[in-house]
Design a protein around this motif. Structure first.
Motif, PDB file in Angstrom:
ATOM      1  N   PRO A  59       0.987  -1.814   0.667  1.00 24.73           N
ATOM      2  CA  PRO A  59      -0.016   0.031  -0.015  1.00 24.73           C
ATOM      3  C   PRO A  59       0.902   1.618  -0.203  1.00 24.73           C
ATOM      4  N   ILE A  63      -2.283  -1.625  -5.236  1.00 24.59           N
ATOM      5  CA  ILE A  63      -3.911  -1.620  -6.044  1.00 24.59           C
ATOM      6  C   ILE A  63      -5.176  -0.506  -5.404  1.00 24.59           C
ATOM      7  N   GLY A  64      -4.472   0.241  -4.718  1.00 23.39           N
ATOM      8  CA  GLY A  64      -5.348   1.059  -3.739  1.00 23.39           C
ATOM      9  C   GLY A  64      -4.892   2.006  -2.755  1.00 23.39           C
ATOM     10  N   VAL A  82      -5.770  -1.358   3.054  1.00 22.77           N
ATOM     11  CA  VAL A  82      -4.740  -2.214   3.508  1.00 22.77           C
ATOM     12  C   VAL A  82      -5.316  -3.354   2.548  1.00 22.77           C
ATOM     13  N   GLY A  99       0.000  -9.316  -0.299  1.00 15.83           N
ATOM     14  CA  GLY A  99       0.111  -9.060  -1.517  1.00 15.83           C
ATOM     15  C   GLY A  99      -0.275  -9.564  -2.802  1.00 15.83           C
TER      16      GLY A  99
HETATM   17  N1  ADE Z   1      -0.462  -5.124   0.369  1.00 13.68           N
HETATM   18  C1  ADE Z   1      -2.071  -4.880   1.052  1.00 13.68           C
HETATM   19  N2  ADE Z   1      -2.340  -4.160   0.757  1.00 13.68           N
HETATM   20  C2  ADE Z   1      -2.055  -3.857  -0.461  1.00 13.68           C
HETATM   21  C3  ADE Z   1      -3.071  -2.725  -1.308  1.00 13.68           C
HETATM   22  N3  ADE Z   1      -4.036  -1.302  -1.372  1.00 13.68           N
HETATM   23  N4  ADE Z   1      -1.471  -2.370  -2.878  1.00 13.68           N
HETATM   24  C4  ADE Z   1      -0.706  -3.382  -2.570  1.00 13.68           C
HETATM   25  N5  ADE Z   1      -0.410  -4.358  -2.263  1.00 13.68           N
HETATM   26  C5  ADE Z   1      -0.639  -4.195  -0.904  1.00 13.68           C
END
Ligand code: ADE
Length: 244
Positions: A104, A148-149, A152, A156
């Motif tokens: 994140p 990806i946004g 949380v 991954g």
């Molecule tokens: N791992 C945990 N949350 C994630 C997210 N929002 N984007 C990428 N990897 C993550």
């Protein structure tokens, strides 16, 4: 395009990505997907790959050793494959390979990033779990941090699957129709127009007349108007970036 996913849950990404369009793309050879279990590179017989964080705090941290060895294993396989191909293609077998850590804290994934990644021949995706991965191995191997946004997830894997899916559909041969990846949501920053199929009338709601008219120019105009209207209503932030 070859995807290599370093993960503690290989069955999760394999089951997900060997289904539907990405699954078909694997079978027809347009892409390959290899999920490598980081746990196989543990240095103890219990397969333990995490430990308490130095300095204290909640949760566990993935140790650098297993991640590094899983990465080396994949790198060697890629180098071998490229060396065997190099004779006919003259390309550099040892060129840099992008290693994407899903977190994140990364750059927020976007169609333009998918387009950029689709130009690569190999992508290594690293999935974290627990409270994250020891920073030292990240510094050593990671080239890109991707999110990806702004929310949380527990790991991954789902983000990696989202990236593999979005990139795959831009690889030639993955979609049936070459034009379908172009003319859709986010093309020119406009959302896609509404779609209809049979029956002509469903529970009293009719398909818009213009779509039944066979008049291609009018259909095109209507679709563009609908795209603009829909973008204005649902994603006005995109319009300021669009050429409309
Ligand atoms: N791992 C945990 N949350 C994630 C997210 N929002 N984007 C990428 N990897 C993550």
């Amino acid at each position: 395009m070859h995807f290599h996913i370093l993960t503690l849950f290989p069955e999760m990404v394999e089951n997900g990505l060997h289904t539907s369009i990405t699954g078909r793309a694997v079978r027809n050879g347009s892409i390959s997907i290899e999920a490598v279990n980081i746990r196989n590179f543990a240095d103890n017989k219990h397969g333990q790959v995490d430990d308490y964080p130095y300095g204290g705090g909640a949760g566990m941290v993935m140790q650098p050793g297993p991640v590094y060895r899983a990465y080396q294993y994949v790198r060697e396989k890629i180098d071998q494959r490229r060396t065997s191909e190099v004779a006919d293609t003259e390309k550099d077998a040892h060129q840099n390979i992008r290693v994407i850590y899903l977190t994140p804290q990364g750059r927020v994934f976007h169609q333009s990033i998918a387009e950029e990644l689709a130009k690569e021949e190999d992508l290594i995706l690293l999935c974290g779990h627990y409270e994250g991965i020891d920073e030292r191995v990240l510094e050593m191997i990671v080239t890109d941090h991707l999110s990806i946004g702004d929310y949380v997830l527990t790991g991954g894997e789902i983000p990696a699957m989202a990236v593999v899916d979005a990139v795959s559909r831009l690889v030639p041969g993955v979609l049936n129709n070459d034009t379908s990846a172009e003319f859709e949501t986010f093309h020119d920053n406009l959302l896609e127009y509404p779609q209809y199929t049979r029956p002509e009338e469903f529970m009293g709601k009719r398909v818009p007349d213009v779509l039944l008219s066979g008049h291609h120019k009018n259909i095109e105009t209507w679709r563009l108007e609908q795209s603009i209207k829909r973008t204005r209503e649902r994603r006005p932030d995109l319009l300021s970036e669009s050429q409309q």
